[in-house]
Structure formats: structure tokens, C-alpha cells
Design a protein around this motif. Structure first.
Motif, PDB file in Angstrom:
ATOM      1  N   GLN A   1      37.072  52.745  21.264  1.00 41.70           N
ATOM      2  CA  GLN A   1      37.582  53.927  21.966  1.00 41.70           C
ATOM      3  C   GLN A   1      37.163  53.966  23.429  1.00 41.70           C
ATOM      4  N   GLU A   2      35.949  53.593  23.726  1.00 39.16           N
ATOM      5  CA  GLU A   2      35.502  53.611  25.127  1.00 39.16           C
ATOM      6  C   GLU A   2      36.177  52.491  25.916  1.00 39.16           C
ATOM      7  N   PHE A   3      36.404  51.363  25.264  1.00 41.69           N
ATOM      8  CA  PHE A   3      37.089  50.250  25.925  1.00 41.69           C
ATOM      9  C   PHE A   3      38.521  50.646  26.271  1.00 41.69           C
ATOM     10  N   THR A   4      39.105  51.553  25.492  1.00 40.86           N
ATOM     11  CA  THR A   4      40.459  52.035  25.780  1.00 40.86           C
ATOM     12  C   THR A   4      40.548  52.612  27.189  1.00 40.86           C
ATOM     13  N   THR A   5      39.521  53.349  27.600  1.00 42.81           N
ATOM     14  CA  THR A   5      39.508  53.938  28.941  1.00 42.81           C
ATOM     15  C   THR A   5      39.438  52.861  30.012  1.00 42.81           C
ATOM     16  N   VAL A   6      38.643  51.840  29.766  1.00 47.34           N
ATOM     17  CA  VAL A   6      38.539  50.729  30.706  1.00 47.34           C
ATOM     18  C   VAL A   6      39.888  50.035  30.868  1.00 47.34           C
ATOM     19  N   VAL A   7      40.554  49.783  29.733  1.00 43.26           N
ATOM     20  CA  VAL A   7      41.834  49.077  29.772  1.00 43.26           C
ATOM     21  C   VAL A   7      42.904  49.932  30.443  1.00 43.26           C
ATOM     22  N   ALA A   8      42.850  51.244  30.218  1.00 40.16           N
ATOM     23  CA  ALA A   8      43.811  52.134  30.878  1.00 40.16           C
ATOM     24  C   ALA A   8      43.680  52.042  32.396  1.00 40.16           C
ATOM     25  N   ASP A   9      42.456  51.901  32.883  1.00 38.44           N
ATOM     26  CA  ASP A   9      42.244  51.737  34.321  1.00 38.44           C
ATOM     27  C   ASP A   9      42.818  50.410  34.793  1.00 38.44           C
ATOM     28  N   TRP A  10      42.586  49.343  34.036  1.00 43.04           N
ATOM     29  CA  TRP A  10      43.184  48.046  34.393  1.00 43.04           C
ATOM     30  C   TRP A  10      44.708  48.136  34.426  1.00 43.04           C
ATOM     31  N   GLU A  11      45.255  48.819  33.431  1.00 45.95           N
ATOM     32  CA  GLU A  11      46.716  48.927  33.365  1.00 45.95           C
ATOM     33  C   GLU A  11      47.253  49.705  34.562  1.00 45.95           C
ATOM     34  N   SER A  12      46.564  50.775  34.954  1.00 46.04           N
ATOM     35  CA  SER A  12      47.021  51.578  36.087  1.00 46.04           C
ATOM     36  C   SER A  12      46.980  50.799  37.393  1.00 46.04           C
ATOM     37  N   LYS A  13      46.092  49.809  37.466  1.00 44.96           N
ATOM     38  CA  LYS A  13      45.978  48.972  38.661  1.00 44.96           C
ATOM     39  C   LYS A  13      46.899  47.756  38.607  1.00 44.96           C
TER      40      LYS A  13
END
Length: 313
Positions: free
Chosen positions: A70-82
């Protein structure tokens, strides 16, 4: 760069600039703990390797990553937004000798336009990574060793060290491709290969490039001369009706410690040794039982946080 806050006695050396080491570095930076990163590679990324071959990046290490933590989901969402990461596929082919190809559906696999190494590059942006080619002992101060157990064991004791399987990744460039699967395929019951990825689909640029991972058994036969695996890999692709033409170029990369053959039952280790803290992290430190990119991130993140607690920051 090295963080310049905190006392010298609390400084940390992170050995290894793969996903686990980069995740640990981010945690220490946010807490203001001084640290440095050392790595023997020519570029950060570890087994998330994406060298430039014939004018484009090719993923020769990890084939993709998944997102379950679940916490990694937030990290990946940031990568996706960039624009650094994108959802790739949840259905892969299955190839088996003398069997009609079929498919299997699982979790969404993620890929990267600039190669998986770009994620680690983003995480360590602004950090100086020092060459550790001559490192044969643990450096002074607190240390986090973020690498496979056989490599970590050259520097320190590793409790219940796990073995690693070797893999040779063979990239093949063609004039065009007409393959019997979309995106990628797992290969079952074959003596020489166990995974094939359409790197053009993975990178979303349509390049006619396949990346094939050998079985550990085939890799061991060519561990001293990786190019020797190219012929058997091409024979396997023809046998499985993946390709019928010769590639215009090939490239073989040896991974002596490609993937852990077992896992530790905790996310990291952190012990006192001679008056300083020594941590161990990596995808083999995975209490979920399935080593992967997100497990390496989880391990590096957790050992960093525990280190901060022990240091009293």
C-alpha cells in the motif's frame, strides 16, 4: 551528495545503489541523517539495469514490477504522474514445447518509458555515488549493505544467507517481429529459457527487440562466457515459434546473482557489530515470500526507518 546534518558519529554508509539502497537513502535524507552511497556499478540501478544498446535503452535486469504494498502504491503514483512509470499489462503469454500458446492473467505489471533504471536514478538524484570497486571490508561507521547475500557475505556475516540463481539475459534486435503473444510470455518446461519480453511493447516505442531470460541451468553453463548462451536462446525461440528470422544484433548480459532461491522471513536485518549498526536489505529480505522490486523498496525503507529509531533521530 551526502547529507550534511546530524553528527559524524551517526553517519551511515549505504553499500549498493539498487532499489533497496536508494529507498534507504531517501528515508535517511528525509530524517536528516548524514549518509553516503557507495556502489561498484558504472550507474545506479543494480539489477534494474537498462543499458543503451543500438540507440535505445533495453531492460536487461528485472522484467517489470508490480504494486501490492500500500505504501509503495503512493511512490508509484508519483512516478506515474512524472511520466516515469506506466501500467503495462496484466496478461502474459505462456509458451511450452509442443504446446499451443495460451495466456495467464495476474496483477498489473508496470514498465518504464526510459527503462527501469530510470526509477532508481530519480530516487538518488542529487546524491553522489562513490565507486566501491576496491571495497573488501565494511567501511567505518554505521552501514547498510543492500545487495544479494553472496555479495554481502564478502563484507559481513549474513544470518541464514540464501542462495541465488544465475540468469543470462539475451537481447535480440530484429528487422520486424510477428510473435505468438502480446507483451511478454512465461516459458514452461524448457531447458534453456523461461521468460521472453517484447521490449518494444514494454517501453511503448514499438522497437522490434526481444529480451530473453535463460533458465538458471543454462546460465550456469555459460557463466564465464555469456555470449555462449546466445545460440541456445535463438534455437529456443525458433523451437517455440517465437521467431523465424535471424536477429540483426544480439547482446548477452550475465547476472550471477539474478534472483534469490529463497527468502528471509523478515524485511531486513539490523544488528550491533563492534559498536556500530550494520543493516542488511534487498529483495531477498521479504517476509511476503515473493521477491520483487517492491520488496526491495520495502526492505530498504524499513531498514532505514529502524536505523533512524536506533540512532535516536
Amino acid at each position: 551528495m551526502t547529507s550534511d546534518s546530524g553528527s559524524l558519529s551517526d553517519s551511515v554508509t549505504i553499500v549498493g545503489a539498487g532499489m533497496a539502497g536508494a529507498a534507504c537513502a531517501q528515508v535517511l535524507r528525509h530524517a536528516g541523517v548524514p549518509f553516503r552511497i557507495v556502489d561498484r556499478g558504472r550507474a545506479p540501478g543494480g539489477r534494474m539495469s537498462s543499458p543503451e544498446l543500438h540507440g535505445r535503452r533495453v531492460d536487461l535486469g528485472a522484467g517489470y514490477f508490480t504494486v501490492r504494498d500500500q505504501e509503495f502504491t503512493t511512490v508509484v503514483a508519483d512516478w506515474e504522474s512524472k511520466g516515469l512509470a506506466r501500467q503495462w499489462a496484466n496478461t502474459f503469454g505462456i509458451l511450452k514445447p509442443e504446446t499451443v500458446p495460451c495466456t495467464t492473467t495476474g496483477p498489473v505489471r508496470w514498465a518504464t518509458p526510459a527503462g527501469l533504471r530510470s526509477l532508481v536514478r530519480n530516487m538518488v538524484e542529487g546524491f553522489e555515488i562513490q565507486d566501491s570497486t576496491e571495497l573488501t571490508d565494511l567501511p567505518d561507521g554505521h552501514v547498510v549493505v543492500a545487495m544479494p547475500d553472496p555479495q554481502a557475505a564478502r563484507l559481513t556475516s549474513v544470518p541464514d544467507a540464501v542462495d541465488y540463481d544465475a540468469v543470462i539475459a539475451v537481447a535480440c534486435g530484429f528487422d520486424g517481429l510477428d510473435i505468438p503473444f502480446r507483451d511478454a510470455a512465461f516459458v514452461n518446461d524448457h531447458p534453456d529459457i523461461d521468460f521472453v519480453a517484447d521490449d518494444g511493447a514494454r517501453r511503448a516505442d514499438g522497437a522490434p527487440v526481444l529480451v530473453v531470460h535463460t533458465t538458471s541451468e543454462r546460465a550456469q553453463q555459460h557463466i564465464d562466457e555469456p555470449d555462449g548462451a546466445i545460440g541456445p536462446v535463438l534455437d529456443a525461440l525458433r523451437e517455440l515459434s517465437v521467431v523465424t528470422t535471424q536477429p540483426t544484433w544480439t547482446h548477452a548480459h550475465r547476472w550471477t546473482f539474478a534472483k534469490p532461491a529463497a527468502q528471509h522471513d523478515s524485511n531486513f536485518a539490523l544488528e550491533q557489530q563492534d559498536g556500530r549498526l550494520v543493516g542488511l536489505a534487498g529483495d531477498q529480505w521479504c517476509d511476503s515470500g515473493v521477491p520483487r522490486v517492491e520488496s526491495a523498496w520495502r526492505s530498504g525503507t524499513d531498514v532505514g526507518r529502524e536505523l533512524i529509531l536506533r540512532l535516536g533521530n
